[in-house]
Design an enzyme around this catalytic site. Sequence first.
Site, PDB file in Angstrom:
ATOM      1  N   THR A 184     -10.164  -0.405  -9.615  1.00 63.08           N
ATOM      2  CA  THR A 184     -10.235  -1.611  -8.432  1.00 63.08           C
ATOM      3  C   THR A 184     -11.214  -2.816  -8.984  1.00 63.08           C
ATOM      4  O   THR A 184     -12.425  -2.213  -9.363  1.00 63.08           O
ATOM      5  CB  THR A 184     -10.807  -0.924  -6.982  1.00 63.08           C
ATOM      6  N   GLU A 331      -7.260   2.656  -3.427  1.00 64.40           N
ATOM      7  CA  GLU A 331      -7.830   3.971  -3.019  1.00 64.40           C
ATOM      8  C   GLU A 331      -6.817   4.894  -2.347  1.00 64.40           C
ATOM      9  O   GLU A 331      -7.044   5.884  -1.995  1.00 64.40           O
ATOM     10  CB  GLU A 331      -9.239   4.050  -2.324  1.00 64.40           C
ATOM     11  N   LYS A 440     -19.219 -14.328  11.404  1.00 58.16           N
ATOM     12  CA  LYS A 440     -19.748 -14.066  12.755  1.00 58.16           C
ATOM     13  C   LYS A 440     -20.340 -15.150  13.525  1.00 58.16           C
ATOM     14  O   LYS A 440     -21.223 -15.691  12.841  1.00 58.16           O
ATOM     15  CB  LYS A 440     -20.988 -13.202  12.438  1.00 58.16           C
ATOM     16  N   TRP A 445     -16.821 -12.095  16.268  1.00 53.49           N
ATOM     17  CA  TRP A 445     -16.135 -12.233  15.030  1.00 53.49           C
ATOM     18  C   TRP A 445     -15.128 -12.929  15.178  1.00 53.49           C
ATOM     19  O   TRP A 445     -14.133 -13.027  16.050  1.00 53.49           O
ATOM     20  CB  TRP A 445     -15.840 -10.798  14.575  1.00 53.49           C
TER      21      TRP A 445
HETATM   22  P1  AMP Z   1      -6.467  -3.572  -3.688  1.00 54.83           P
HETATM   23  O1  AMP Z   1      -7.181  -2.208  -3.959  1.00 54.83           O
HETATM   24  O2  AMP Z   1      -6.783  -4.554  -4.797  1.00 54.83           O
HETATM   25  O3  AMP Z   1      -5.152  -3.006  -3.558  1.00 54.83           O
HETATM   26  O4  AMP Z   1      -6.928  -4.343  -2.525  1.00 54.83           O
HETATM   27  C1  AMP Z   1      -7.125  -3.680  -1.395  1.00 54.83           C
HETATM   28  C2  AMP Z   1      -7.362  -4.686  -0.288  1.00 54.83           C
HETATM   29  O5  AMP Z   1      -6.405  -5.690   0.017  1.00 54.83           O
HETATM   30  C3  AMP Z   1      -7.487  -3.995   1.003  1.00 54.83           C
HETATM   31  O6  AMP Z   1      -8.482  -3.332   1.434  1.00 54.83           O
HETATM   32  C4  AMP Z   1      -7.365  -5.089   2.103  1.00 54.83           C
HETATM   33  O7  AMP Z   1      -8.496  -5.615   2.328  1.00 54.83           O
HETATM   34  C5  AMP Z   1      -6.330  -5.973   1.485  1.00 54.83           C
HETATM   35  N1  AMP Z   1      -4.953  -5.893   1.812  1.00 54.83           N
HETATM   36  C6  AMP Z   1      -4.039  -5.043   1.427  1.00 54.83           C
HETATM   37  N2  AMP Z   1      -2.950  -5.198   1.946  1.00 54.83           N
HETATM   38  C7  AMP Z   1      -3.446  -6.202   2.993  1.00 54.83           C
HETATM   39  C8  AMP Z   1      -2.534  -6.631   4.197  1.00 54.83           C
HETATM   40  N3  AMP Z   1      -1.238  -6.504   4.449  1.00 54.83           N
HETATM   41  N4  AMP Z   1      -2.983  -7.537   5.005  1.00 54.83           N
HETATM   42  C9  AMP Z   1      -4.286  -7.843   5.026  1.00 54.83           C
HETATM   43  N5  AMP Z   1      -5.263  -7.537   3.825  1.00 54.83           N
HETATM   44  C10 AMP Z   1      -4.457  -6.534   2.842  1.00 54.83           C
END
Ligand code: AMP
Length: 544
Positions: A184, A331, A440, A445
């Site tokens: 990640t 994750e 904030k 929020w």
């Molecule tokens: P990654 O591990 O790079 O896939 O990133 C994961 C993060 O992407 C999550 O913790 C969210 O913050 C964001 N994320 C993934 N899917 C969505 C979604 N449908 N809407 C908003 N945020 C998302």
Amino acid sequence: MMFGLMQDRPLLISSLLDHAEQYHSATEIVSRTCEGPLVRETWSSLAVRARKIAQALIRLGVKPGDRVATLAWNTHRHLELYFAVSGMGAVLHTVNPRLYPEQIGYIVNHSEAKVLCFDIPQAGLVADLLPELGHVQTLIALTDAAHLPDLPGCLAYETLLGAEDGAYDWPVFDERTASSLCYTSGTTGNPKGVLYSHRSTVLHSLIACQSDGLQLSSRDSTLLVVPMFHVNAWGVPYASALCGAKLVLPGPKLDGASLWDLATTEGCTFSLGVPTVWLGFLAHMDQTPGLDATALKLRRIVVGGSAAPRAIIERMRDMGIFVIHAWGMSETSPLGTIGNLLPKHDALPVSEQVDVQVKQGRAIWGVSLRLVDDDGAVLPQDGSVSGNLQVRGPWVTSGYYRAEGGPAVDAEGWFTTGDVARIDSDGYVQITDRAKDVIKSGGEWISSIDLENAAVAFPGVAEAAVIGLPHPKWQERPLLVLVRKPGADPDPADVLEFLSHRVAKWWLPDAVEFVDELPHTATGKIQKTKLRDQFRDYVLPDHH
Ligand code: AMP
């Protein structure tokens, strides 16, 4: 307690390919290659090639547990490696070629990958990095001898494969064996590795094929837009083998025109990708005179990675395409929540169905969700409050590779996602922000995601991002940063007027600025940290 008497057959990735080879042998895998032409395989020919490349890797000294890194786009060869490397008991370590070279070097060294397989456009990058890569012993260019880049000792994938006979049986081992590794790109600290297992991957594949999951089946022709280096392409390569779906792999070309061509010529019914990709796809449709929209057979697309803007959901609906809005992260393998409608929504007017679709979907079996406040107290799931989202389940990480970053879960196994969300009484999750992006204002929020989604619905706005800037009275106030559509020049006052009908008055951004483009991460998310840097010295007008 008494044990059941059912067979304890391990859940292995090789079983997915075996099934596709036997029962969906003629189903096609179509791939655009980095050399240019389209290549057509079938599940049957792909399975033979996967066995051959496994034989070649064994001949090169790859042992169970060894990491085999890939720097590659979505092609048939990358798919073969997905099954070959994991199938033989080694670990497929997908690396995102869009990262900064230093990050790639860090990741490949951290995983101690022995073999590095790469697409020919990455040859220059590999040559530059090579002196730093302490563990890589073998370089394999994913091409044939005719296109082999000029790198000392580099082997050609097709030559290796051509020397084998495919007479190889996939070994049987513990289903908890590591299968793949994906890092990640955290915004703070070094990237951290998430290490998936055969068991987690097979269970996750079953969810993708459920009617209340991604509804993937042998009837689908899937345009796999989401990169195979981004959380195992959301698990769809494995799930496609499980159900025998046709796969269409776009190679390095992810622009709207290329995707349109593949989707229409290959009769794609299903696709998945981040919002940016769909914005490009729709822009291509808008900018191409005389384009025949009826040529498109797409019926479902999964949008995730960032929030799916309402405008995309509505546009797609107008074309008969249902947006399955999904949430997840590296994750969580990544499927965490999936946005299908419930029977009670069928009778609702379209706009109210879309209200449901803009949420990130419901928990699927296997993934437990809860909300906690900053002190760890559990909050209700009735839509009334937002809190820190935590997850637990058999395809959720229990810790990072080589224990990087310390313990990843609490004593009860809950993993804190870093996302702030609400969960309504039907179980639909609404991500309001990344915890660090939330604005904030006066102790309350403001959701940057809601503001962004509302802003991109304004005609003439191509993309929108909202960041919080310091404010003497309110602590933080929102700044709206917009990218114009070609030829359009939206008036900031009109945009704010438009927003005032869609969000609470006190949420309205204090200012609107235009930029030529927004910074994106290597997986297509808007890079808020960079944007905040860009506007660090910006002073909001004082009208409060
Ligand atoms: P990654 O591990 O790079 O896939 O990133 C994961 C993060 O992407 C999550 O913790 C969210 O913050 C964001 N994320 C993934 N899917 C969505 C979604 N449908 N809407 C908003 N945020 C998302």
